[in-house]
Scaffold this active site. Sequence first.
Site, short mmCIF file in Angstrom:
data_model
loop_
_atom_site.label_atom_id
_atom_site.label_comp_id
_atom_site.label_asym_id
_atom_site.label_seq_id
_atom_site.Cartn_x
_atom_site.Cartn_y
_atom_site.Cartn_z
N SER A 193 45.20 39.93 32.49
CA SER A 193 44.52 38.92 33.30
C SER A 193 45.39 38.54 34.50
O SER A 193 46.57 38.25 34.36
CB SER A 193 44.24 37.68 32.45
OG SER A 193 43.60 36.70 33.23
N GLY A 194 44.79 38.56 35.68
CA GLY A 194 45.51 38.22 36.91
C GLY A 194 46.12 39.41 37.62
O GLY A 194 46.78 39.26 38.65
N THR B 89 39.32 42.74 38.92
CA THR B 89 38.02 42.43 39.56
C THR B 89 38.03 42.82 41.03
O THR B 89 37.06 43.41 41.53
CB THR B 89 37.72 40.93 39.40
OG1 THR B 89 37.69 40.59 38.02
CG2 THR B 89 36.38 40.59 40.02
N ASN C 284 45.38 33.37 36.18
CA ASN C 284 44.50 33.93 37.22
C ASN C 284 43.47 32.88 37.60
O ASN C 284 42.84 32.28 36.73
CB ASN C 284 43.80 35.19 36.69
CG ASN C 284 42.99 35.90 37.75
OD1 ASN C 284 42.98 35.49 38.91
ND2 ASN C 284 42.32 36.96 37.37
N SER D 33 39.67 34.65 36.78
CA SER D 33 39.80 35.58 35.65
C SER D 33 38.42 35.91 35.07
O SER D 33 37.61 35.03 34.81
CB SER D 33 40.68 34.95 34.56
OG SER D 33 40.74 35.79 33.43
N GLU E 19 45.97 41.01 26.06
CA GLU E 19 46.34 39.60 26.13
C GLU E 19 47.28 39.25 24.99
O GLU E 19 47.00 39.52 23.82
CB GLU E 19 45.09 38.71 26.06
CG GLU E 19 44.22 38.83 27.31
CD GLU E 19 43.09 37.81 27.33
OE1 GLU E 19 42.87 37.14 26.30
OE2 GLU E 19 42.45 37.67 28.39
#
Length: 1081
Positions: free
Chosen positions: A110-111, A115, A160, A163, A392
């Site tokens: 994440s981050g 995306t 993030n 996220s 994660e």
Amino acid sequence: MSKMEVKTSLLDNMIGVGDSVLLEPLTEDSFLENLRKRFDHNEIYTYIGSVVISLNPYKHLPIYTAEKVEEYRNRNFYELSPHIYALADEAYRSLRDQDKDQCILITGESGAGKTEASKLVMSYVAAVCGKGQEVNKVKEQLLQSNPVLEAFGNAKTVRNDNSSRFGKYMDIEFDFKGDPIGGVISNYLLEKSRVVKQPRGERNFHVFYQLLSGASEDTLKKLKLDRDFSQYNYLSLDSATVNGLDDAANFRTVRNAMQIVGFMEDEVQSVLELVAAVLKLGNIEFKPESRVNGFDESRVKDKNDLKEMCELLGIEQSVLERAFSYRTVEAKMEKVSTTLNVAQAYYARDALAKNLYSRLFSWLVNRINESIKAQTKHRKKVMGVLDIYGFEIFEDNSFEQFIINYCNEKLQQIFIELTLREEQEEYIREGIEWTNIEYFNNAIICDLIENNQNGILAMLDEECLRPGTVTDETFLDKLNTICAEHQHFESRQSKNSKFLTDHSLPHNCFRIQHYAGKVLYRVEGFVDKNNDLLYRDLSQAMYKANHSLMKQLFPEGNPAKINLKRPPTAGFQFRVSVSTLMKNLQTKNPNYIRCIKPNDKKAPHIFTDTLVCHQVHYLGLMENVRVRRAGYAFRQPYEPCLERYKMLCKQTWPHWRGPAREGVEVLLTDLQVAQEEYSYGRSKIFIRNPRTLFFLEEKRRQCLQDLATLIQKIYRGWKSRTHFLLLKKSQVVVAAWYRRYAQQRKYQKIKSSTVVIQSFIRGWKARKILRELKYQKRCEEAVTTIAAYWHGTQVRREYRKFFRANAGRKIYDFTIQRLMQKYFLGLKNTVPSMSPIDKTWSNRPYQFLDGAHTELRRMFHLWRCKKYRSQFTEEKKAIYEEKLEASEIFKDKKALYPSSVSQSFKGDYLEINKNPKYQKLNSVVEEKILLADFVNKINRANGKGAPRIFLLTKNNFVLADQKTGQIKACVPLPDLSSVSVSTQVDGFFALKLKEGTASAAKGDFLLSSDHLIEIITKLHRTGAPAANRDQLNIDISDEFLVQFKQDKVCVKFIQGGPKNGSSAACKRKNNRLLEVCVPSP
């Protein structure tokens, strides 16, 4: 970027090493140092063969422009410096030209920028594919689906600000030309627990904040919402606002995107109503209420939020309130209703909120799919883009992290398999001997989780379905019993004695050794989250709602379709989804983007070695590099290889005439490269060690320097020769122009000299002829003069006696004639202008011309007046005739006249034909109206005036009421005997009627008007013909009599300023006298 600036190879002007396969030596430290060096120079992309490593720069870089898109379009993967566009272009061209379905797998924690990477891939494909109205519409819909899904599926986390809290896989479908025709989106495991609770420092999903920040006051009023975040229990306040995120602007973007994708306005409103209902649901609180049997029953504390939520969803308040207080359990033909305590009521509320939001999200995905699905049924090419949560590892890891990490294990497994398979297939395709490569196979970890018999997910499902008391502790006990001996499973309560004293492993936790590292999972909540249980009473209550979407979102609430079978668990559903995804990915050609987060501060220019090293470990990047290097570190088709290195051998430079492979063989033989360092494939040269490649590059660099020197030498020689030839050519041109100029000057000088000589000769000849002519003329004049004198003498002698008798009279007549001739000629030059008002005239020169002079002045004036009148139109002529008549009547008789000369006679001052107010009056008066104006009718009783409308026609004059238009008097003009006015500057006049007429019964009229001169003049012109007489009598006197019914009243005008202003004022002195005070002129 201009063509001169375009890099022609991955190896040109490298910062660090663009492809990590070429690192020498290959160690973890050198790998990290290479990433750091490139990151510090804003080179965020690095290759591992065909895999792209992307570091999140946390700032905008100018490397995504339209020029960059064109630069990477239709270029070889290794032709330019590493970029995500190179991978997107390779995938698109393979799909379009080779008819291979593609998938782009974007992974990372994440981050790390997954995306954004997926957006860049989609925007590049949209930019390079075809154009057209329909194609552009499909591209726009595919791109605009991102803001909608981000608003509902993304949230701010500690790692993030945007996220993705769900997994997304999009299949973009293309036709045979490579133009997009539609797409299909699949979503995986929305983190719906975030709806009801967020960790500290994180936010709920974006859409809640965007709605409250960006919606209009009218919209919020309809949704029964308040703009204040603190009013809602489901919204965390410590991170409600995020720097760099404009929720209001993003809300407008989402609304626009939904419109572009194809959402109807009523659908958008329905979605917003459900979002508002979730917020209202979080504000519902419960209180205990004791019952007779001793059990506590939950009741809603404040029913206002419950009421507003029910109004939004169209549910009866009592139905939903009962669903929060009671639970009905059905078994075969029996129904048992039990009360819910406060804790169970809060659980039911949160379960409803989570289910309502997650089902709304699934409905959004399906609705988007309906809009973007391909309309054609022909075979389609597919490019899949997978943007799914990264691995994660948090301080507190629960069921969500377990599911996410399971998905990443599956992706890692397919990554290793597909990478090795691709490597092996290329070696076989090129005829290169293949050697097996040893690597860590994480299939054992996947089996630990997903095994149908002894897998963790299977045991969790079994525990959830087991009758009796089921808790998280019983689930952990089951794991400790079955998985204790597994080498990747650790638990302090297991039979394995080595973990009994491990204090880093709490009693209520278990630890799994994933490919990315060890992760500690807390079992608390595993069973509830896997059950994902929503009470049937709530489902049925939702189904009864009148809201347009509720029946679609809660189909199980339909009483006619009651299903007693327990719904599948969240873990089972996710396992099936992941299995389907893996099968889908294995049918496509994979392309990988590995995203790395350089620091935890979300700040640019910071590279944290430990954090990056950890991600490199769990992404298996070093292992990936070793896999690529296990065989051959570098491979390249023969043609570009020969083109790049042909200058290193005299036989191949500058042009090789034979096949490219033979040229490469000659080249490597000439350079004496060891034969074990390379192998020849069918279409590519394979280089085993990066040192060999760097040796070739160094030789090429030295050779390029020599070639550059040679080129410079040749260029300077060519430039000097060109300059010399240009100077020579210029000298010839200058010399030719100078010779031409010199000859022209010489010719002009000779020509001018010739002209001067010619002019002198012609002048001499002309003067000679002139002298001869003058002499001849003098002779002729002399003869003529002598003859004239002689004839005169003869005549005088003959007529002397007659001349003496008449000489005086003839001389006098001749003199007078000459004087008059001179006078008329002079008068011609001094004639005044044609203006009739010009009174200038020249003075008479002689007294005897006095009569003629005066008569000529009169005649000229009459003539120019006639000329001036001939220019008049009939209308203007009539106006001047009226002016002339007014002059004859009033000039030097009434003091008001001079001020009226400059005023034109308008006649109809009321525009009675156009004014709708006087339409009735206009219809009563049938004749043409010559004059219409306001007047004041003077009352003999007090001397005050009453406003009236005065109308003059050809045969009558009419007085009417100013307000109503009612006719007060209509007098034929033959009944009018005379008009009396004063000599002063007042506007009073008396209309005297003939005695004995019908009109005279009420007496004469004493009136006042601002247009007296015009009214009297028009009466004078009109009254006489109407009465068959020469003219109407106009009496101009400062004292006259007016007949009021039976009495005669004297009207007397005196000078003296009235007290109330500058206008004349009328006062009654006695029954027989009205006095009008007129201001001095």
